[in-house]
Design an enzyme around this catalytic site. Structure first.
Site, mmCIF file in Angstrom:
data_model
loop_
_atom_site.group_PDB
_atom_site.id
_atom_site.type_symbol
_atom_site.label_atom_id
_atom_site.label_comp_id
_atom_site.label_asym_id
_atom_site.label_seq_id
_atom_site.Cartn_x
_atom_site.Cartn_y
_atom_site.Cartn_z
ATOM 1 N N SER A 137 0.837 -1.213 0.000
ATOM 2 C CA SER A 137 0.000 0.000 0.000
ATOM 3 C C SER A 137 0.864 1.250 0.000
ATOM 4 C CB SER A 137 -0.873 0.014 1.255
ATOM 5 O OG SER A 137 -1.572 1.238 1.360
ATOM 6 N N TYR A 150 -1.211 -0.088 10.434
ATOM 7 C CA TYR A 150 -1.381 -0.720 9.117
ATOM 8 C C TYR A 150 -0.222 -0.323 8.193
ATOM 9 C CZ TYR A 150 -3.588 -1.246 4.439
ATOM 10 O OH TYR A 150 -3.872 -1.549 3.121
HETATM 11 N N1 LIG Z 1 -8.946 -0.508 -0.483
HETATM 12 C C1 LIG Z 1 -7.875 0.280 -0.438
HETATM 13 O O1 LIG Z 1 -7.986 1.524 -0.432
HETATM 14 C C2 LIG Z 1 -6.496 -0.317 -0.409
HETATM 15 C C3 LIG Z 1 -5.394 0.544 -0.574
HETATM 16 C C4 LIG Z 1 -4.105 0.015 -0.552
HETATM 17 C C5 LIG Z 1 -3.928 -1.353 -0.371
HETATM 18 N N2 LIG Z 1 -5.021 -2.164 -0.203
HETATM 19 C C6 LIG Z 1 -4.768 -3.589 -0.021
HETATM 20 O O2 LIG Z 1 -5.429 -4.288 -1.058
HETATM 21 C C7 LIG Z 1 -5.670 -5.635 -0.630
HETATM 22 C C8 LIG Z 1 -7.106 -6.004 -0.944
HETATM 23 O O3 LIG Z 1 -7.978 -5.260 -0.109
HETATM 24 P P1 LIG Z 1 -9.386 -4.689 -0.592
HETATM 25 O O4 LIG Z 1 -9.268 -3.235 -0.657
HETATM 26 O O5 LIG Z 1 -9.838 -5.449 -1.811
HETATM 27 O O6 LIG Z 1 -10.307 -4.965 0.665
HETATM 28 P P2 LIG Z 1 -11.382 -6.098 1.024
HETATM 29 O O7 LIG Z 1 -12.344 -6.268 -0.090
HETATM 30 O O8 LIG Z 1 -11.888 -5.716 2.350
HETATM 31 O O9 LIG Z 1 -10.505 -7.413 1.096
HETATM 32 C C9 LIG Z 1 -9.709 -7.771 2.181
HETATM 33 C C10 LIG Z 1 -9.691 -9.277 2.174
HETATM 34 O O10 LIG Z 1 -8.685 -9.704 3.088
HETATM 35 C C11 LIG Z 1 -9.107 -10.973 3.536
HETATM 36 N N3 LIG Z 1 -8.573 -11.288 4.847
HETATM 37 C C12 LIG Z 1 -8.639 -10.542 5.979
HETATM 38 N N4 LIG Z 1 -8.057 -11.198 6.978
HETATM 39 C C13 LIG Z 1 -7.632 -12.382 6.484
HETATM 40 C C14 LIG Z 1 -6.949 -13.480 7.021
HETATM 41 N N5 LIG Z 1 -6.604 -13.545 8.321
HETATM 42 N N6 LIG Z 1 -6.654 -14.509 6.200
HETATM 43 C C15 LIG Z 1 -7.015 -14.497 4.917
HETATM 44 N N7 LIG Z 1 -7.663 -13.486 4.333
HETATM 45 C C16 LIG Z 1 -7.964 -12.435 5.115
HETATM 46 C C17 LIG Z 1 -10.633 -10.954 3.618
HETATM 47 O O11 LIG Z 1 -11.028 -12.270 3.269
HETATM 48 P P3 LIG Z 1 -12.379 -12.991 3.743
HETATM 49 O O12 LIG Z 1 -13.464 -12.296 2.994
HETATM 50 O O13 LIG Z 1 -12.223 -14.400 3.350
HETATM 51 O O14 LIG Z 1 -12.474 -12.781 5.220
HETATM 52 C C18 LIG Z 1 -11.024 -9.892 2.597
HETATM 53 O O15 LIG Z 1 -11.653 -10.457 1.497
HETATM 54 C C19 LIG Z 1 -5.321 -5.675 0.857
HETATM 55 O O16 LIG Z 1 -4.022 -6.200 1.018
HETATM 56 C C20 LIG Z 1 -5.321 -4.200 1.244
HETATM 57 O O17 LIG Z 1 -4.512 -3.968 2.368
HETATM 58 C C21 LIG Z 1 -6.296 -1.676 -0.229
#
Ligand SMILES: NC(=O)c1ccc[n+]([C@@H]2O[C@H](COP(=O)([O-])OP(=O)(O)OC[C@H]3O[C@@H](n4cnc5c(N)ncnc54)[C@H](OP(=O)(O)O)[C@@H]3O)[C@@H](O)[C@H]2O)c1
Length: 246
Positions: A137, A150
């Site tokens: 990120s 984070y």
């Molecule tokens: N959204 C943003 O603005 C943003 C910005 C920068 C980076 N990111 C990164 O992008 C990636 C994807 O996130 P997203 O934005 O698509 O959010 P999201 O839809 O909330 O997805 C996060 C996922 O992480 C999984 N997760 C959480 N804890 C877990 C664990 N202990 N073991 C396995 N899986 C786990 C969840 O899976 P389950 O559904 O199976 O629980 C969830 O589907 C993440 O690494 C996040 O940090 C996001």
């Protein structure tokens, strides 16, 4: 191509999986919520006619990672690419006072990735080709008051990936660090973010697939975040501490 996606229920991972399935790729999807992963895997099977697998994977259940990866290899035969997409933003306010929340943030975003990579890396090294991509990120580029637990875990992940890239380069394995800015997903749904800087998961997914296919080292997505973070990193600490950045 055969791709393993960890944290496959994430909105960004799903958008990536749609693109890869559209290209006819075989996908192994794993996340904590198995029912949702299986539902999505069968959606891809029906829509694109590709082979998909669904499995349970918990980033914090370190002991399960070895048997999990052996099962993936047994079912897929081989793996060309891995995308680590799981992540947990957590509650910064709570994490300052409650170590269990701070630990959860660090474990999911950093230790969970390191743990599964201890099984993936030797396989890729021996194979002498392949791509390991992980979603870090922009939050990992500089500590900010609103999300520094984070951010510190993502920063650690970025440094780990940088060293891994250095190690694996000569062995023919590519390591891709993905740094999204603000993306409209369940993770950020509760935040009041500047709308003009928030991207759709599909937009970010296109950059991720391109970076994986080209074996890029590090991508900011959308690309203008490279410039934003360049400016943010250049602000001297005495000024930065007075700002209230998200
Ligand atoms: N959204 C943003 O603005 C943003 C910005 C920068 C980076 N990111 C990164 O992008 C990636 C994807 O996130 P997203 O934005 O698509 O959010 P999201 O839809 O909330 O997805 C996060 C996922 O992480 C999984 N997760 C959480 N804890 C877990 C664990 N202990 N073991 C396995 N899986 C786990 C969840 O899976 P389950 O559904 O199976 O629980 C969830 O589907 C993440 O690494 C996040 O940090 C996001």
């Amino acid at each position: 191509m055969k791709t393993l996606i960890l944290g496959a229920n994430s909105a960004i991972a799903k958008a990536v999986a749609e693109i890869l399935a559209g290209k006819g790729e075989e996908l192994y999807l794993a996340s904590r919520n198995y029912e949702e992963t299986e539902r999505f895997a069968s959606h891809l099977r029906v829509k694109y006619g590709v082979k998909t697998y669904a499995d349970r994977f918990d980033a914090m259940d370190y002991d399960s990672h070895g048997p999990f990866f052996r099962k993936v290899l047994k079912e897929m035969g081989e793996i060309d690419r891995v995308l680590i997409a799981f992540g947990y933003l957590g509650d910064q306010e709570r994490a300052v006072r409650d170590f269990s929340e701070a630990r959860r943030i660090i474990e999911i975003n950093y230790l969970g990735a390191v743990s599964i990579l201890t099984h993936i890396v030797p396989y890729m090294e021996e194979r002498g080709k392949g791509t390991i991509a992980a979603i870090s990120s922009v939050a990992g580029d500089r500590g900010r008051g609103s999300n520094f637990t984070y951010g510190s875990a993502k920063g650690a992940l970025s440094i780990y990936l940088s060293g891994l890239r250095n190690r694996l380069y000569r062995k023919g394995v590519r390591v891709v660090t993905i740094k999204p800015g603000f993306v409209a997903t369940p993770m950020t749904a509760h935040l009041d973010l500047p709308k003009r800087l928030v991207s759709k998961p599909e937009r970010v997914a296109r950059d991720i697939v391109m970076a994986i296919e080209k074996g890029k080292d590090e991508v900011y997505t959308p690309g203008y975040w490279r410039f934003i973070m360049w400016v943010i990193k250049a602000i001297p600490e005495p000024i930065f501490k007075r700002l209230n950045l998200r």
